[in-house]
Design a protein around this motif. Structure first.
Motif, PDB file in Angstrom:
ATOM      1  N   GLU A  93       0.739  -1.195  -0.021  1.00 20.17           N
ATOM      2  CA  GLU A  93      -0.051   0.053  -0.002  1.00 20.17           C
ATOM      3  C   GLU A  93       0.786   1.318  -0.026  1.00 20.17           C
ATOM      4  OE1 GLU A  93      -3.328  -0.108  -0.079  1.00 20.17           O
ATOM      5  OE2 GLU A  93      -3.562  -2.076   0.395  1.00 20.17           O
ATOM      6  N   PHE A  94       2.168   1.034  -0.153  1.00 20.79           N
ATOM      7  CA  PHE A  94       2.916   2.353   0.145  1.00 20.79           C
ATOM      8  C   PHE A  94       4.084   2.085  -1.014  1.00 20.79           C
ATOM      9  CE2 PHE A  94       1.345   1.448   3.972  1.00 20.79           C
ATOM     10  CZ  PHE A  94       1.285   2.836   4.793  1.00 20.79           C
ATOM     11  N   ALA A  95       3.724   2.838  -2.196  1.00 22.61           N
ATOM     12  CA  ALA A  95       4.480   2.840  -3.459  1.00 22.61           C
ATOM     13  C   ALA A  95       6.100   3.239  -3.287  1.00 22.61           C
ATOM     14  CB  ALA A  95       4.067   3.696  -4.425  1.00 22.61           C
ATOM     15  N   ILE A  96       6.328   4.210  -2.136  1.00 26.20           N
ATOM     16  CA  ILE A  96       7.648   4.766  -1.971  1.00 26.20           C
ATOM     17  C   ILE A  96       8.479   3.831  -1.395  1.00 26.20           C
ATOM     18  CG2 ILE A  96       7.046   5.542   0.376  1.00 26.20           C
ATOM     19  CD1 ILE A  96       8.624   8.108  -0.416  1.00 26.20           C
ATOM     20  N   LEU A  97       7.938   2.904  -0.655  1.00 26.51           N
ATOM     21  CA  LEU A  97       9.078   1.763   0.049  1.00 26.51           C
ATOM     22  C   LEU A  97       9.281   0.699  -0.804  1.00 26.51           C
ATOM     23  CD1 LEU A  97       6.427   1.078   3.163  1.00 26.51           C
ATOM     24  CD2 LEU A  97       8.733   2.712   3.058  1.00 26.51           C
ATOM     25  N   GLN A  98       8.858   0.776  -2.229  1.00 23.75           N
ATOM     26  CA  GLN A  98       9.317  -0.239  -3.312  1.00 23.75           C
ATOM     27  C   GLN A  98      10.651  -0.031  -3.887  1.00 23.75           C
ATOM     28  OE1 GLN A  98       7.159  -2.705  -2.766  1.00 23.75           O
ATOM     29  NE2 GLN A  98       6.001  -1.327  -1.557  1.00 23.75           N
ATOM     30  N   GLN A  99      10.973   1.330  -3.685  1.00 22.55           N
ATOM     31  CA  GLN A  99      12.272   1.625  -4.377  1.00 22.55           C
ATOM     32  C   GLN A  99      13.748   1.171  -3.694  1.00 22.55           C
ATOM     33  OE1 GLN A  99      13.526   6.053  -3.590  1.00 22.55           O
ATOM     34  NE2 GLN A  99      11.667   5.919  -2.582  1.00 22.55           N
ATOM     35  N   THR A 100      14.730   1.360  -4.674  1.00 15.39           N
ATOM     36  CA  THR A 100      16.092   0.882  -4.134  1.00 15.39           C
ATOM     37  C   THR A 100      16.782   2.171  -4.393  1.00 15.39           C
ATOM     38  OG1 THR A 100      16.565   0.427  -6.403  1.00 15.39           O
ATOM     39  CG2 THR A 100      15.885  -1.230  -5.031  1.00 15.39           C
ATOM     40  N   TYR A 101      17.817   2.189  -3.396  1.00 12.66           N
ATOM     41  CA  TYR A 101      19.104   3.113  -3.288  1.00 12.66           C
ATOM     42  C   TYR A 101      20.310   2.667  -3.351  1.00 12.66           C
ATOM     43  CZ  TYR A 101      21.435   7.273  -1.907  1.00 12.66           C
ATOM     44  OH  TYR A 101      22.461   8.390  -1.431  1.00 12.66           O
ATOM     45  N   GLN A 102      21.090   3.217  -4.155  1.00 16.68           N
ATOM     46  CA  GLN A 102      22.608   2.413  -4.450  1.00 16.68           C
ATOM     47  C   GLN A 102      22.355   1.226  -4.734  1.00 16.68           C
ATOM     48  OE1 GLN A 102      25.023   4.773  -4.793  1.00 16.68           O
ATOM     49  NE2 GLN A 102      25.080   6.159  -3.039  1.00 16.68           N
ATOM     50  N   GLU A 103      21.527   0.785  -5.543  1.00 17.10           N
ATOM     51  CA  GLU A 103      21.191  -0.848  -5.860  1.00 17.10           C
ATOM     52  C   GLU A 103      20.817  -1.525  -4.632  1.00 17.10           C
ATOM     53  OE1 GLU A 103      24.689  -2.129  -7.997  1.00 17.10           O
ATOM     54  OE2 GLU A 103      24.776  -0.391  -9.405  1.00 17.10           O
ATOM     55  N   GLN A 104      20.567  -0.882  -3.752  1.00 22.08           N
ATOM     56  CA  GLN A 104      19.979  -1.883  -2.439  1.00 22.08           C
ATOM     57  C   GLN A 104      18.567  -1.550  -1.994  1.00 22.08           C
ATOM     58  OE1 GLN A 104      23.058  -3.022   0.282  1.00 22.08           O
ATOM     59  NE2 GLN A 104      24.302  -1.378  -0.546  1.00 22.08           N
ATOM     60  N   PRO A 105      17.728  -2.152  -1.166  1.00 20.69           N
ATOM     61  CA  PRO A 105      16.426  -1.879  -0.805  1.00 20.69           C
ATOM     62  C   PRO A 105      16.554  -0.783  -0.013  1.00 20.69           C
ATOM     63  CG  PRO A 105      16.846  -4.116  -0.888  1.00 20.69           C
ATOM     64  CD  PRO A 105      18.226  -3.686  -1.259  1.00 20.69           C
ATOM     65  N   LEU A 106      15.443   0.334   0.032  1.00 18.42           N
ATOM     66  CA  LEU A 106      15.599   1.258   0.814  1.00 18.42           C
ATOM     67  C   LEU A 106      15.047   0.854   2.320  1.00 18.42           C
ATOM     68  CD1 LEU A 106      15.647   4.308   1.685  1.00 18.42           C
ATOM     69  CD2 LEU A 106      13.335   4.508   0.706  1.00 18.42           C
ATOM     70  N   ILE A 107      15.678   1.004   3.324  1.00 19.14           N
ATOM     71  CA  ILE A 107      15.101   0.520   4.708  1.00 19.14           C
ATOM     72  C   ILE A 107      14.803   1.944   5.125  1.00 19.14           C
ATOM     73  CG2 ILE A 107      15.255  -0.607   6.691  1.00 19.14           C
ATOM     74  CD1 ILE A 107      17.554  -2.100   5.212  1.00 19.14           C
ATOM     75  N   TYR A 108      13.357   2.405   5.319  1.00 17.84           N
ATOM     76  CA  TYR A 108      13.040   3.608   5.899  1.00 17.84           C
ATOM     77  C   TYR A 108      12.733   3.253   7.298  1.00 17.84           C
ATOM     78  CZ  TYR A 108      10.479   7.866   6.461  1.00 17.84           C
ATOM     79  OH  TYR A 108      10.266   9.103   7.216  1.00 17.84           O
ATOM     80  N   LEU A 109      13.428   3.946   8.207  1.00 15.97           N
ATOM     81  CA  LEU A 109      13.137   3.731   9.609  1.00 15.97           C
ATOM     82  C   LEU A 109      13.259   5.090  10.286  1.00 15.97           C
ATOM     83  CD1 LEU A 109      15.083   0.416  10.363  1.00 15.97           C
ATOM     84  CD2 LEU A 109      12.782   0.777  10.563  1.00 15.97           C
ATOM     85  N   ASP A 110      12.670   6.109   9.686  1.00 18.34           N
ATOM     86  CA  ASP A 110      12.700   7.464  10.163  1.00 18.34           C
ATOM     87  C   ASP A 110      11.180   7.880  10.412  1.00 18.34           C
ATOM     88  OD1 ASP A 110      13.668  10.104  11.178  1.00 18.34           O
ATOM     89  OD2 ASP A 110      13.787  10.723   9.022  1.00 18.34           O
ATOM     90  N   ASN A 111      10.622   7.014  11.002  1.00 19.16           N
ATOM     91  CA  ASN A 111       9.209   7.272  10.824  1.00 19.16           C
ATOM     92  C   ASN A 111       8.544   8.284  12.036  1.00 19.16           C
ATOM     93  OD1 ASN A 111       8.032   5.053   8.876  1.00 19.16           O
ATOM     94  ND2 ASN A 111       9.407   3.975  10.219  1.00 19.16           N
ATOM     95  N   ALA A 112       9.574   8.357  13.181  1.00 13.68           N
ATOM     96  CA  ALA A 112       9.191   9.193  14.291  1.00 13.68           C
ATOM     97  C   ALA A 112       9.172  10.596  13.679  1.00 13.68           C
ATOM     98  CB  ALA A 112       9.877   9.179  15.316  1.00 13.68           C
ATOM     99  N   ALA A 113       9.977  11.065  12.522  1.00 13.25           N
ATOM    100  CA  ALA A 113       9.961  12.206  11.994  1.00 13.25           C
ATOM    101  C   ALA A 113       8.845  12.462  11.090  1.00 13.25           C
ATOM    102  CB  ALA A 113      11.291  12.230  10.994  1.00 13.25           C
ATOM    103  N   THR A 114       8.558  11.412  10.185  1.00 10.14           N
ATOM    104  CA  THR A 114       7.231  11.487   9.302  1.00 10.14           C
ATOM    105  C   THR A 114       6.984  10.151   8.816  1.00 10.14           C
ATOM    106  OG1 THR A 114       6.070  12.745   7.817  1.00 10.14           O
ATOM    107  CG2 THR A 114       8.298  11.899   7.246  1.00 10.14           C
ATOM    108  N   MET A 115       5.600   9.678   9.179  1.00 12.06           N
ATOM    109  CA  MET A 115       5.396   8.512   8.460  1.00 12.06           C
ATOM    110  C   MET A 115       5.235   8.378   6.829  1.00 12.06           C
ATOM    111  SD  MET A 115       2.308   6.016   9.509  1.00 12.06           S
ATOM    112  CE  MET A 115       2.827   5.255  11.133  1.00 12.06           C
ATOM    113  N   GLN A 116       5.331   7.482   6.122  1.00  8.44           N
ATOM    114  CA  GLN A 116       4.852   7.678   4.800  1.00  8.44           C
ATOM    115  C   GLN A 116       3.692   7.442   4.483  1.00  8.44           C
ATOM    116  OE1 GLN A 116       7.226   8.425   2.530  1.00  8.44           O
ATOM    117  NE2 GLN A 116       9.178   8.206   3.671  1.00  8.44           N
ATOM    118  N   MET A 117       3.311   8.115   3.133  1.00 14.87           N
ATOM    119  CA  MET A 117       1.549   8.339   3.020  1.00 14.87           C
ATOM    120  C   MET A 117       1.100   7.029   2.429  1.00 14.87           C
ATOM    121  SD  MET A 117      -0.116  11.308   1.072  1.00 14.87           S
ATOM    122  CE  MET A 117       0.251  12.526   2.143  1.00 14.87           C
ATOM    123  N   PRO A 118       0.261   6.318   2.841  1.00 12.21           N
ATOM    124  CA  PRO A 118      -0.522   5.077   2.039  1.00 12.21           C
ATOM    125  C   PRO A 118      -0.880   5.655   0.716  1.00 12.21           C
ATOM    126  CG  PRO A 118      -1.229   5.473   4.522  1.00 12.21           C
ATOM    127  CD  PRO A 118      -0.548   6.701   4.154  1.00 12.21           C
TER     128      PRO A 118
END
Length: 432
Positions: A20-45
């Motif tokens: 349900e979160f398109a932004i989480l499907q991306q890679t960065y530097q050829e590796q899966p993005l691991i977003y663990l900064d949710n206390a700052a802002t949660m990603q939008m469904p």
């Protein structure tokens, strides 16, 4: 607890939620993005994005002051958002819910509303644990009103010193403001216990900062006069927030701002304020933000709160266990129950350098004082690395994050041992 969480079938699947979160499907530097900064802002469904687009493509019109179809649709959506969120918070009346620009805006408005009640020598109580947004406005108000700012200290383990809280509460306390959940250590405050004590011993007004609590502790409004949070912490647009006021507070407080939409009548010398929420919402409100927040609340309502909280607790428990095996790492509030986030420091590198290195491998966490300098000072540090989770984070991500943290610290240890010339060598690729 870890064993229980491993075997319990909660029916919640983070891997499925991630779709349900398109932004989480991306890679960065050829590796899966691991977003663990949710206390700052949660990603939008994605559902919230679709609702925002629908609003602007079909319904957009200014609220309350038009009878045409677009104004009517937007007004209905805006007021329905108020009703839905008020119901989820457990407010007695939908008119208790005021839309704001966010938590910081809400607290500053409350400071303006309560300023007339303060006399020289009165006391405003806050804690060392507070985010600057729930500290600086009260500091300024105390200076302006010649009141005293009473700061309740924390203990070495990161928890609030409740003995000092009980001792310093007095008839001079007119306002008490405290966070529901630390944005640094993930330590919860016993809000209901604190509020009960205040109610039984003083007539102080109580503000609870729910910016982190609303995400990880459920939607119920604690016993207080002002409860506030920001929409983007739930995956809504930025620039929208909520201030839920008790009936008592609404009766005694005048608005912090005046302007269009707040009055029934105006003459050259007098004004008649509206009743309910509208008297506190001067000017054109962020109706698109309110619509997005209602949609975010409905989205998260699909997922059982207890199962989500157990999932997040399990993630943090495993991460803390992994970090405890790294000798140079100090976990803040080690051993305490944590909700939403975990912070740590290392003796081999500063938080900024660590996070810069983490970013090379797609690990998105936050460094700094996290807008909580009095708290960090009390814990004897200036900055820390914060890892904060959301329901869409998976155990695989936590395990990869632990691996990146461990190998990054090994990298800096090697630099300390062999000298700065090691720093220029090629980057190592972490296993996916």
């Amino acid at each position: 607890m870890e064993g229980r969480l491993k075997t319990r079938d909660t029916g919640f699947c983070a891997e499925k939620l991630r779709s349900e979160f398109a932004i989480l499907q991306q890679t960065y530097q050829e590796q899966p993005l691991i977003y663990l900064d949710n206390a700052a802002t949660m990603q939008m469904p994605d559902a919230v994005k679709r609702r925002i687009v629908q609003h602007y493509e079909r319904d957009n019109g200014n609220v309350h002051r038009g009878i045409h179809v677009l104004s009517t649709r937007t007004t209905e959506a805006y007021e329905n958002a108020r009703t839905l969120i008020a119901e989820q918070l457990g407010a007695k009346n939908r008119e208790q819910l005021i839309f704001t620009a966010g938590t910081t805006d809400a607290i500053n408005q409350v400071c303006s509303m309560t300023a007339p009640f303060l006399m020289p020598g009165d006391e405003i109580m806050v804690t060392q644990m507070e985010h600057h947004s729930n500290f600086l406005p009260w500091m300024q108000l105390a200076k302006q009103s010649q009141a005293k700012l009473v700061v309740i200290p924390v203990l070495e383990d990161g928890k609030l010193d409740l003995e000092q809280f009980y001792r310093k509460m007095s008839h001079r306390t007119k306002i008490a403001a405290f966070t529901q959940l630390s944005n640094v250590t993930g330590v919860k405050n016993p809000v209901e216990k604190m509020s009960s004590y205040i109610r039984n011993h003083t007539d102080a007004l109580i503000l609870v900062d729910g910016a982190q609590g609303i995400v990880h502790m459920g939607y119920g409004m604690p016993d207080c006069d002002f409860y506030c949070f920001s929409g983007h912490k739930l995956g809504a647009l930025t620039g929208i927030g909520v201030l839920c006021m008790s009936e008592r507070a609404q009766k005694i407080c005048r608005p912090a701002r005046f302007g269009g939409g707040t009055v029934y009548q105006v003459s050259e010398t007098e004004m008649l304020l509206k009743d309910g929420a509208e008297r506190f919402e001067a000017g054109t409100p962020n109706y698109a933000g309110a619509v997005s927040l209602a949609e975010a609340c409905m989205f998260w309502k699909q997922y059982p709160g207890r199962a989500v909280r157990e999932h997040e607790t399990r993630l943090l428990t495993v991460l803390e266990q992994e970090l405890c095996n790294i000798p140079s790492v100090r976990i803040l509030a080690k051993g305490q129950e944590k909700t939403g986030c975990l912070s740590f420091v290392s003796s081999v590198a500063g938080a900024y350098d660590l996070c810069t290195h983490f970013n090379r491998y797609g690990l998105a966490v936050r460094s700094g004082h996290h807008c909580a300098q009095p708290y960090l000072n009390a814990l004897g540090i200036q900055s820390a690395v914060r890892v904060s989770v959301a329901p869409y984070n998976t155990m695989a991500e936590i395990q990869r994050a632990a691996e990146i943290i461990r190998e990054t610290i090994t990298y800096f240890e090697r630099i300390l041992e062999n000298g700065p010339h090691e720093h220029g060598r090629g980057r190592r690729r972490y296993k996916k």
